[in-house]
Design an enzyme around this catalytic site. Structure first.
Site, PDB file in Angstrom:
ATOM      1  N   TYR A  71     -24.811 -25.875 -18.664  1.00 23.22           N
ATOM      2  CA  TYR A  71     -25.865 -24.884 -19.128  1.00 23.22           C
ATOM      3  C   TYR A  71     -26.988 -25.175 -19.732  1.00 23.22           C
ATOM      4  O   TYR A  71     -28.097 -25.098 -18.926  1.00 23.22           O
ATOM      5  CB  TYR A  71     -25.037 -23.784 -20.176  1.00 23.22           C
ATOM      6  CG  TYR A  71     -26.302 -22.523 -20.199  1.00 23.22           C
ATOM      7  CD1 TYR A  71     -26.258 -21.489 -19.152  1.00 23.22           C
ATOM      8  CD2 TYR A  71     -26.885 -22.531 -21.147  1.00 23.22           C
ATOM      9  CE1 TYR A  71     -26.940 -20.384 -19.526  1.00 23.22           C
ATOM     10  CE2 TYR A  71     -27.646 -21.193 -21.287  1.00 23.22           C
ATOM     11  CZ  TYR A  71     -27.755 -20.406 -20.598  1.00 23.22           C
ATOM     12  OH  TYR A  71     -28.404 -19.350 -20.628  1.00 23.22           O
TER      13      TYR A  71
ATOM     14  N   LYS B  37     -30.932 -25.512 -17.906  1.00 24.73           N
ATOM     15  CA  LYS B  37     -31.915 -24.835 -18.335  1.00 24.73           C
ATOM     16  C   LYS B  37     -33.164 -25.587 -18.887  1.00 24.73           C
ATOM     17  O   LYS B  37     -34.215 -25.262 -18.583  1.00 24.73           O
ATOM     18  CB  LYS B  37     -31.534 -23.902 -19.736  1.00 24.73           C
ATOM     19  CG  LYS B  37     -30.527 -22.545 -19.058  1.00 24.73           C
ATOM     20  CD  LYS B  37     -31.037 -21.909 -18.185  1.00 24.73           C
ATOM     21  CE  LYS B  37     -30.469 -20.556 -17.957  1.00 24.73           C
ATOM     22  NZ  LYS B  37     -31.011 -19.716 -17.245  1.00 24.73           N
TER      23      LYS B  37
HETATM   24  P1  NAP Z   1     -25.953 -11.130 -16.893  1.00 23.83           P
HETATM   25  O1  NAP Z   1     -26.068  -9.784 -17.588  1.00 23.83           O
HETATM   26  O2  NAP Z   1     -24.432 -11.717 -16.435  1.00 23.83           O
HETATM   27  O3  NAP Z   1     -26.660 -10.796 -15.372  1.00 23.83           O
HETATM   28  C1  NAP Z   1     -26.705 -11.998 -14.518  1.00 23.83           C
HETATM   29  C2  NAP Z   1     -26.591 -11.417 -13.095  1.00 23.83           C
HETATM   30  O4  NAP Z   1     -26.919 -12.492 -12.251  1.00 23.83           O
HETATM   31  C3  NAP Z   1     -25.422 -10.499 -12.917  1.00 23.83           C
HETATM   32  O5  NAP Z   1     -25.592  -9.406 -12.162  1.00 23.83           O
HETATM   33  C4  NAP Z   1     -24.885 -11.496 -11.787  1.00 23.83           C
HETATM   34  O6  NAP Z   1     -23.788 -10.965 -10.795  1.00 23.83           O
HETATM   35  C5  NAP Z   1     -25.927 -12.107 -11.266  1.00 23.83           C
HETATM   36  N1  NAP Z   1     -25.664 -13.290 -10.634  1.00 23.83           N
HETATM   37  C6  NAP Z   1     -24.482 -14.260 -11.014  1.00 23.83           C
HETATM   38  N2  NAP Z   1     -24.422 -15.212  -9.837  1.00 23.83           N
HETATM   39  C7  NAP Z   1     -25.276 -15.073  -8.768  1.00 23.83           C
HETATM   40  C8  NAP Z   1     -25.934 -15.735  -8.035  1.00 23.83           C
HETATM   41  N3  NAP Z   1     -25.198 -16.717  -7.511  1.00 23.83           N
HETATM   42  N4  NAP Z   1     -26.672 -15.015  -7.063  1.00 23.83           N
HETATM   43  C9  NAP Z   1     -27.353 -13.933  -7.420  1.00 23.83           C
HETATM   44  N5  NAP Z   1     -27.067 -13.277  -8.563  1.00 23.83           N
HETATM   45  C10 NAP Z   1     -26.099 -13.760  -9.251  1.00 23.83           C
HETATM   46  O7  NAP Z   1     -26.491 -12.214 -17.518  1.00 23.83           O
HETATM   47  P2  NAP Z   1     -28.026 -12.041 -18.522  1.00 23.83           P
HETATM   48  O8  NAP Z   1     -27.364 -12.271 -19.931  1.00 23.83           O
HETATM   49  O9  NAP Z   1     -28.890 -10.898 -18.335  1.00 23.83           O
HETATM   50  O10 NAP Z   1     -28.748 -13.297 -18.157  1.00 23.83           O
HETATM   51  C11 NAP Z   1     -29.578 -13.535 -17.215  1.00 23.83           C
HETATM   52  C12 NAP Z   1     -30.495 -14.784 -17.178  1.00 23.83           C
HETATM   53  O11 NAP Z   1     -31.029 -15.114 -18.689  1.00 23.83           O
HETATM   54  C13 NAP Z   1     -29.560 -15.961 -17.086  1.00 23.83           C
HETATM   55  O12 NAP Z   1     -30.210 -16.877 -16.362  1.00 23.83           O
HETATM   56  C14 NAP Z   1     -29.041 -16.519 -18.278  1.00 23.83           C
HETATM   57  O13 NAP Z   1     -28.824 -17.962 -18.447  1.00 23.83           O
HETATM   58  C15 NAP Z   1     -30.421 -16.194 -19.022  1.00 23.83           C
HETATM   59  N6  NAP Z   1     -30.323 -16.242 -20.535  1.00 23.83           N
HETATM   60  C16 NAP Z   1     -29.539 -15.154 -21.068  1.00 23.83           C
HETATM   61  C17 NAP Z   1     -29.493 -15.057 -22.354  1.00 23.83           C
HETATM   62  C18 NAP Z   1     -28.637 -14.304 -23.137  1.00 23.83           C
HETATM   63  O14 NAP Z   1     -28.290 -14.398 -24.335  1.00 23.83           O
HETATM   64  N7  NAP Z   1     -28.219 -13.205 -22.414  1.00 23.83           N
HETATM   65  C19 NAP Z   1     -30.130 -16.341 -23.322  1.00 23.83           C
HETATM   66  C20 NAP Z   1     -30.983 -17.070 -22.638  1.00 23.83           C
HETATM   67  C21 NAP Z   1     -30.977 -16.996 -21.307  1.00 23.83           C
HETATM   68  P3  NAP Z   1     -22.214 -10.736 -11.290  1.00 23.83           P
HETATM   69  O15 NAP Z   1     -22.299 -10.051 -12.766  1.00 23.83           O
HETATM   70  O16 NAP Z   1     -21.674 -10.080 -10.270  1.00 23.83           O
HETATM   71  O17 NAP Z   1     -21.828 -12.340 -11.497  1.00 23.83           O
END
Ligand code: NAP
Length: 258
Positions: A163, A167
């Protein structure tokens, strides 16, 4: 026009990947509230359709839901083509889909490594270049990617080398595209969120002890909320950020400051 009016996104066409939940859903909602028509893109079609309906009803945005696995070049190209077919252009996009896998490096399987790199880094490359080809032809466009504070620091205690590497890759990919396309009207930026309390994270029982540890380390003593990323995303997508390109904007409540 005043600065606040200039920040609106009326008439703009934007797609968001990973928009069925979490940060992507909050971003799509914000773009629509600011006046844009938004394509809700996700691997989960049912989730995307629900979000598209919810946002259209709440804001009047002409939303569409598109199923797309961001690791598949043909699906990404078809998704971008559908957005352009629907709206006649692509003003901005938010390449946000991503996953996290925790495993000690010496135990991480090749499949685990590859899945994280494929979705988080290759997925952003495929989306940004497909969108970029359209935008370069138009002579304008704003591309936003989701990196993470994990591209800047090594998070503890959870082991997540794939991860973190993915990133850090998104951050430098963003800067590389920004430099290549700077004179051709296409801007490329990313945001690096700290820990964000999405529904998924807040409802996961097994993450509760980890959240307590993260909060103990956090200067603000809490996680961020998805809504706390909305204004920076609207800014990056719109026309008041025309000198902002190649930026990686950390939004982490000072987590990475020491
Ligand atoms: P999330 O709630 O899991 O949302 C991610 C979405 O992407 C889900 O709907 C997932 O679908 C979808 N997805 C997964 N694999 C995919 C693919 N191959 N093609 C298209 N869509 C896909 O995650 P989030 O926390 O909002 O995170 C969003 C972004 O922010 C990510 O890049 C994450 O790394 C980044 N981020 C998150 C945090 C945090 O603390 N939350 C912090 C820093 C960065 P499914 O659920 O069906 O798999």
């Amino acid at each position: 026009m005043g600065i606040i009016e200039s920040m609106r996104l009326d008439g703009k066409a934007i797609y968001v990947t990973g928009a069925a939940s979490g940060i992507g859903k909050a971003a799509a909602t914000a773009f629509a509230e600011a006046g844009a028509d938004v394509a809700i893109v996700d691997i989960n079609l049912e989730g995307a359709e629900n979000v598209a309906k919810e946002i259209a009803e709440a804001t009047g945005s002409k939303t569409i839901a598109i199923q797309c696995d961001v690791t598949k070049k043909d699906q990404v190209e078809a998704m971008v083509a559908k957005v352009v077919d629907t709206y006649g252009k692509l003003d901005a996009c938010y390449n946000n889909a991503g996953i996290a896998v925790n495993a000690p490096a010496e135990e991480m399987t090749f499949e685990q490594w590859q899945k994280v790199i494929d979705i988080n880094l290759t997925g952003v490359f495929l989306c940004a270049t497909a969108a970029g080809r359209v935008m370069l032809k138009q002579g304008y466009g704003s591309i936003i990617n989701t990196a993470s504070m994990s591209g800047h620091i090594v998070n503890v205690p959870q082991p997540q080398c794939a991860y973190n590497a993915s990133k850090a890759g998104v951050s430098l990919l963003t800067k590389s595209l920004a430099v290549e396309w700077a004179k051709r009207g296409v801007r490329v930026n990313c945001i690096s969120p700290g820990y964000i309390g999405t529904e998924l994270i807040m409802n996961a029982e097994h993450l509760k002890p980890l959240i307590e540890q993260w909060n103990a380390m956090a200067p603000m003593g809490r996680l961020g909320k998805p809504e706390e990323l909305q204004s920076i995303l609207v800014y990056l997508a719109g026309d008041t950020s025309t000198f902002t390109t190649g930026s990686d904007i950390i939004v982490d409540g000072a987590f990475t400051c020491f």
